[in-house]
Scaffold this motif. Structure first.
Motif, short mmCIF file in Angstrom:
data_model
loop_
_atom_site.label_atom_id
_atom_site.label_comp_id
_atom_site.label_asym_id
_atom_site.label_seq_id
_atom_site.Cartn_x
_atom_site.Cartn_y
_atom_site.Cartn_z
N LYS A 22 -5.39 6.90 9.39
CA LYS A 22 -4.63 5.73 9.84
C LYS A 22 -4.88 4.53 8.94
O LYS A 22 -3.96 3.79 8.59
CB LYS A 22 -4.99 5.37 11.28
N VAL A 23 -6.13 4.36 8.53
CA VAL A 23 -6.48 3.25 7.64
C VAL A 23 -5.80 3.43 6.28
O VAL A 23 -5.17 2.50 5.75
CB VAL A 23 -8.01 3.13 7.47
N GLU A 27 -2.98 1.01 4.63
CA GLU A 27 -3.18 0.39 3.32
C GLU A 27 -2.04 0.70 2.37
O GLU A 27 -1.70 -0.12 1.51
CB GLU A 27 -4.51 0.86 2.71
N ARG A 28 -1.45 1.87 2.50
CA ARG A 28 -0.35 2.28 1.62
C ARG A 28 1.01 1.93 2.19
O ARG A 28 2.04 2.21 1.56
CB ARG A 28 -0.43 3.79 1.36
N ALA A 34 3.77 10.94 6.61
CA ALA A 34 4.18 10.87 5.20
C ALA A 34 3.04 11.28 4.27
O ALA A 34 3.27 11.96 3.26
CB ALA A 34 4.68 9.47 4.86
N LEU A 35 1.82 10.88 4.62
CA LEU A 35 0.66 11.28 3.80
C LEU A 35 0.50 12.80 3.80
O LEU A 35 0.29 13.42 2.74
CB LEU A 35 -0.63 10.65 4.33
N VAL A 36 0.58 13.39 4.98
CA VAL A 36 0.43 14.85 5.09
C VAL A 36 1.55 15.56 4.35
O VAL A 36 1.32 16.53 3.62
CB VAL A 36 0.37 15.27 6.58
#
Length: 69
Positions: A22-23, A27-28, A34-36
């Motif tokens: 989550k952090v 930050e992005r 979306a990260l996964v």
């Protein structure tokens, strides 16, 4: 990802991993989803590239090389 059919996926992760994700996502300016997605697409792409390189190498080995003489 417009035009791409999407499907849900449920993951079970340690709470600390989710907190850190989550952090990172915040930050992005993106989401955990979306990260996964990005990381899985990288993994799939690397696997496909490896398979293609392996196939080319095996083709070259089957052809053999003329080393002179």
């Amino acid at each position: 990802m417009s035009g791409v059919s999407m499907q849900n996926l449920t993951l079970k992760l340690p709470a600390e991993t989710i907190r850190k994700a989550k952090v990172v996502a915040a930050e992005r300016g993106t989401s955990i989803s979306a990260l996964v997605t990005e990381k899985i697409e990288e993994l799939v792409g690397e696997d496909a590239a490896y398979a293609a390189a392996k196939r080319r190498a095996l083709e070259w080995l089957q052809q053999g090389w003329h080393l002179g003489g």
